[in-house]
Design a protein around this motif. Sequence first.
Motif, PDB file in Angstrom:
ATOM      1  N   ARG A 159    -116.230 -63.238   2.670  1.00 48.73           N
ATOM      2  CA  ARG A 159    -117.203 -64.314   2.856  1.00 48.73           C
ATOM      3  C   ARG A 159    -116.504 -65.648   3.086  1.00 48.73           C
ATOM      4  NH1 ARG A 159    -122.309 -65.747   2.818  1.00 48.73           N
ATOM      5  NH2 ARG A 159    -122.851 -67.815   2.043  1.00 48.73           N
ATOM      6  N   ALA A 160    -115.435 -65.903   2.358  1.00 51.39           N
ATOM      7  CA  ALA A 160    -114.727 -67.178   2.493  1.00 51.39           C
ATOM      8  C   ALA A 160    -114.158 -67.358   3.892  1.00 51.39           C
ATOM      9  CB  ALA A 160    -113.610 -67.261   1.453  1.00 51.39           C
ATOM     10  N   GLN A 164    -118.244 -68.393   5.406  1.00 45.28           N
ATOM     11  CA  GLN A 164    -118.131 -69.825   5.150  1.00 45.28           C
ATOM     12  C   GLN A 164    -117.112 -70.479   6.081  1.00 45.28           C
ATOM     13  OE1 GLN A 164    -120.874 -70.137   3.620  1.00 45.28           O
ATOM     14  NE2 GLN A 164    -120.220 -71.325   1.823  1.00 45.28           N
ATOM     15  N   VAL A 265    -112.235 -74.176   2.165  1.00 49.68           N
ATOM     16  CA  VAL A 265    -113.121 -73.326   1.375  1.00 49.68           C
ATOM     17  C   VAL A 265    -112.485 -73.108   0.006  1.00 49.68           C
ATOM     18  CG1 VAL A 265    -114.312 -71.118   1.177  1.00 49.68           C
ATOM     19  CG2 VAL A 265    -114.032 -72.181   3.425  1.00 49.68           C
ATOM     20  N   THR A 294    -117.490 -71.101  -2.070  1.00 48.61           N
ATOM     21  CA  THR A 294    -117.905 -69.732  -1.782  1.00 48.61           C
ATOM     22  C   THR A 294    -118.034 -69.002  -3.103  1.00 48.61           C
ATOM     23  OG1 THR A 294    -117.466 -67.833  -0.328  1.00 48.61           O
ATOM     24  CG2 THR A 294    -115.582 -68.725  -1.553  1.00 48.61           C
TER      25      THR A 294
END
Length: 332
Positions: A159-160, A164, A265, A294
């Motif tokens: 996800r990071a 994101q 992030v 995140t």
Amino acid sequence: MGVRVRAVVIEEFGVLPVVRTVPDPVPAPDGVVITVDATGVCRSDWHTLRGHDDDVRLPHVAGHEFAGRIAAVGAEVRGWALGERVTVPFVCACGRCAQCAVVMQQICDDQFQPGATHWGSFAEQVAIERAEVNLVRLPETLDPVTAAALGCRFATAYRAVLRQGELRPGQWVAVHGCGGAGLSAVMLAAAAGANVVAVDLSAAALELAVELGAAATVHGAQVTDVGAAVAELTGGGAHLSLDCVGLPATCAASVGSLRKRGTHVQVGLMPPAQGVPPIPMHRVIAGELRILGTHGLQAHEYPRCSASSRRRGCPWTGWSALASGWTTYLPP
């Protein structure tokens, strides 16, 4: 209830936990009990042991990164059966709040976290509530150690980096901290076609980062300005930089590594007790930098995470070996 389940129990913050028997977990009506086949150790567990998490009440069982088989099913659960192989996100959702309604379960307003708000996976069994929202089915071909690594470090990095961070092929990525999440980020970024600069204080960690795809490294103890070192290597700074440690210094260094309109992030946790990071806000303003947090990955994203990683060519054989460095089988 019986008292046959063994667990690693934190009885006092900052003191070595003890292995002892605890009451058998019982499934909630909407939950399941999972027999743990493998579980990982995360920096979050260190924060738990040190007493940095206000949600933790003693005695406590940490651990949130695991894989196992369903051992008991609550009366209200549908679609799940005994013996199925599963994992769960470290952020378990309610399925009813405003965040869940827009498929952002990783920031659920009524979330629970195994190993934090509830007892976790440093035990032979762990109870998980709201099973229909949070269980992730695992293929039989995925071994327990690799599957356990999906639960937090790899999913969080996914996800990071790709959600994101919105990484694009050809961009420069700086990864500060080459532990479980950081090395996962290195693999994902390299597999997505990025050029990766790995930053760490350990020469061994940096060597492993190179094996997993990093194009360059920075040894944090050998330079006076990490951000400047990254900028020199990347020809002006990283497009995306991630702090995978969670310290004021690494957060500031990550922001300082960015080129104009770059994105930072924050992956590593930042407990207030550690202090406020000295973020160079003048650079944030002048360079129109983005600073994002995140927080894990939604359960429904796990199949896409696994499929995307395989499609992009992540070295799963190497990943399984990497995972075993931080993940352990539980004895029978």
